[in-house]
Design an enzyme around this catalytic site. Structure first.
Site, mmCIF file in Angstrom:
data_model
loop_
_atom_site.group_PDB
_atom_site.id
_atom_site.type_symbol
_atom_site.label_atom_id
_atom_site.label_comp_id
_atom_site.label_asym_id
_atom_site.label_seq_id
_atom_site.Cartn_x
_atom_site.Cartn_y
_atom_site.Cartn_z
ATOM 1 N N ASN A 126 0.815 -1.222 0.000
ATOM 2 C CA ASN A 126 0.000 0.000 0.000
ATOM 3 C C ASN A 126 0.847 1.269 0.000
ATOM 4 O O ASN A 126 0.453 2.286 -0.573
ATOM 5 C CB ASN A 126 -0.977 -0.002 1.174
ATOM 6 C CG ASN A 126 -0.299 -0.217 2.513
ATOM 7 O OD1 ASN A 126 0.831 -0.694 2.594
ATOM 8 N ND2 ASN A 126 -0.989 0.132 3.574
ATOM 9 N N GLU A 180 5.092 -4.185 12.058
ATOM 10 C CA GLU A 180 4.022 -3.189 11.944
ATOM 11 C C GLU A 180 2.903 -3.868 11.171
ATOM 12 O O GLU A 180 3.019 -4.115 9.979
ATOM 13 C CB GLU A 180 4.532 -1.931 11.233
ATOM 14 C CG GLU A 180 3.643 -0.722 11.464
ATOM 15 C CD GLU A 180 2.501 -0.642 10.476
ATOM 16 O OE1 GLU A 180 1.376 -1.051 10.852
ATOM 17 O OE2 GLU A 180 2.715 -0.205 9.343
ATOM 18 N N CYS A 227 -3.288 0.665 7.001
ATOM 19 C CA CYS A 227 -3.407 -0.154 8.215
ATOM 20 C C CYS A 227 -3.942 0.619 9.406
ATOM 21 O O CYS A 227 -4.624 0.057 10.271
ATOM 22 C CB CYS A 227 -2.057 -0.774 8.553
ATOM 23 S SG CYS A 227 -0.715 0.422 8.684
ATOM 24 N N GLU A 231 8.431 2.313 14.557
ATOM 25 C CA GLU A 231 9.187 2.938 13.481
ATOM 26 C C GLU A 231 9.122 4.449 13.679
ATOM 27 O O GLU A 231 8.208 4.968 14.317
ATOM 28 C CB GLU A 231 8.612 2.533 12.117
ATOM 29 C CG GLU A 231 8.780 1.034 11.839
ATOM 30 C CD GLU A 231 8.376 0.613 10.448
ATOM 31 O OE1 GLU A 231 7.312 1.071 9.975
ATOM 32 O OE2 GLU A 231 9.109 -0.168 9.824
#
Length: 507
Positions: A167, A264, A298, A477
């Site tokens: 994505n 993630e 997400c 992150e």
């Protein structure tokens, strides 16, 4: 070599059109030495084959890891300032060529061009941030008794293996690569098999910026290539962005090899709108939280909790704004909704809508395939959907749809909405909309999620950490926190006096 230790840089251009070779090993594009079966990549906008990419088997993954391992001593011995300068130069190159790279990203993903520009701009931001941070990645000097002291060194982990998502192909890559390289690691990256294009472009950018050959490598492939990378004995750290089931496999591989792991993963985030919210901002944020990148994000706030007193007005305005979104050619400047990544995923999203109807939800707008004319006829375009009459135990409310589907859920009290918001296996993000700052902080602190926005949504400044609670992931992150994830410490104790052996030693 692209550069020597003296900093002299040999400029190289990068490909501005979609074309192979698709791997990047030792500072150049290359085909696998031992290719596995090729896989076809479709252009989401047209449904036509964009490219055919040879898969990477065990031998090719070995070659890429060996390249990264060989480059590690020289790269890690550079000062933080020297590494940072090269990352800053990579930032400059991306900004200088932002339009060309953005168009490559559109061809790969099907998202609108204006979104791609934001994504690629964020890649430049990350390289700039970690380029600036690199000189500040330092250890400690700890004075001890009797004049002795300890030095705590912050050292790179070694070769990092990264696996990214389709994505945000280049962004999820850079979010891993920029801090890892700043910390002195080298990298082998496997993009999603659906979006192979811009990871190789990043390789060319880094080489042009003076990053020495072998520091960043790309191997293409499907699940097999990822498995080889995760289980490779010379990979010290794994960083993955993607689904929960695949993340679980990556974590298991890390446990088997005693590797550090960052994950993630998915989300089913709550967006809470209280009765005193600034309604226009809440509407705009709900669009951002559900319909960017065709809903394939997400962190999206797909569970939209709205106070009963404003639910009717909010829903009417949201439906009106959603219907105004323009579905069209992703390269067109006025397109706000592009193409779903591929047919299989589009059918999955439509399946969730069918399930929602069967469970009693009302589709207030959208939720249909839209066939566009001409060259775009073969792409899968879905109209963004708003669902009403939803309840918490519906499949569409509990599972991650990963498509443009916003579910409206009505609530009556603060205590109730906090409990319902946290009733999920996920914990990636959330948001609170209210003009009452006391309530905003109170509710935000109760939401079980890694990121909670107050009166906004889906903002990701490089300066702040991003990651999830519960099944949404492990580690973070971005921000300075990520330095811990890409380094390890070594303690050197320096004795300035005599050894005190106590009763163990008698003269």
């Amino acid at each position: 070599m692209a550069s020597g230790l003296g900093g002299q840089v040999l400029r190289r251009s990068f490909q501005r059109s979609v074309g192979g070779p698709w791997n990047y090993v030792g500072g150049r594009r290359c085909d696998p030495t031992h290719a596995t079966a090729p896989f076809k990549v479709t252009a989401p906008a047209t449904g036509r084959v964009l490219c055919e990419v040879p898969g990477s088997g065990k031998e090719e993954v070995d070659r890429a890891v060996r390249s990264a391992k060989d480059a590690l001593p020289a790269w890690s011995k550079l000062s933080g300032r020297e590494r940072g300068q090269k990352l800053m130069e990579a930032c400059r190159i991306i900004r200088e060529n932002l339009e060309d790279i953005s168009r490559l990203e559109v061809q790969d993903t099907g998202k609108p061009i204006w979104e791609a520009r934001v994504d690629i701009g964020s890649c430049a931001d990350a390289l700039e941030y970690y380029g600036g941070l690199a000189p500040a990645i330092v250890g400690q000097h700890i004075p001890l008794s009797g004049g002795s002291f300890a030095m705590v060194q912050r050292r790179p982990l070694g070769v990092v293996g990264g696996i990214g998502a389709w994505n945000f192909p280049m962004q999820t890559c850079v979010w891993k690569v920029a801090p890892a390289l700043a910390c002195g690691n080298t990298f082998v990256y496997k993009p999603s098999q659906f979006t192979p294009v811009t990871a190789v472009t990043l390789g060319e950018v880094l080489t042009s910026a003076g990053v020495m050959d072998g520091v960043f490598n790309v191997v293409q492939g499907e699940g097999e290539a990822g498995e080889h990378l995760c289980h490779h004995p010379d990979v010290a750290k794994l960083s993955f962005t993607g689904s929960v089931p695949t993340g679980s496999k990556v974590m298991a591989a890390g446990a088997g090899g005693i590797k550090a792991v960052t994950l993630e993963l998915g989300g089913k985030s709550p967006l809470i709108v209280f009765e005193d919210a600034q309604l226009e901002n809440a509407i705009k944020a709900t669009l951002v939280a559900n319909f960017l990148s065709q809903g394939q994000v997400c962190s999206n706030g797909t569970r939209v909790f709205v106070h009963r007193s404003i639910a009717k007005t909010f829903t009417e305005r949201l439906v009106s704004a959603t219907r105004a979104l323009k579905i069209g050619d992703p390269m067109a400047e006025d397109t706000t909704v592009g193409a779903t990544i591929h047919e299989e995923h589009a059918r999955k999203v439509l399946g969730y809508l069918t399930s929602a109807r069967e469970e009693g939800a009302v589709v207030a707008c959208g939720g249909e395939q839209v066939v566009l004319p001409g060259d775009l006829e073969g792409g899968w375009y879905l109209s963004p959907a708003v669902l009403t009459n939803c309840h918490d135990d519906m499949k569409v409310v509990r599972e991650e749809v990963f498509g443009s589907v916003a579910a409206i859920l009505v609530f009556d009290s603060e205590e109730e909405v906090v409990r319902r918001a946290n009733d999920t296996l996920f914990g990636l993000a959330g948001a609170v909309f209210t003009r009452d700052l006391n309530r905003a902080h109170r509710v935000a602190n109760e939401i079980e999620a890694g990121t909670v926005w107050i009166n906004n949504y889906n903002l990701y400044p490089t300066e702040v950490p991003f990651g999830g609670y519960k099944h949404s992931g492990v580690g973070r992150e971005n921000g300075t926190t990520v330095v811990e994830a890409f380094t390890q410490t070594r303690t050197l104790y320096v004795e300035m006096g005599d050894v005190d052996a106590g009763p163990l030693y008698v003269e």
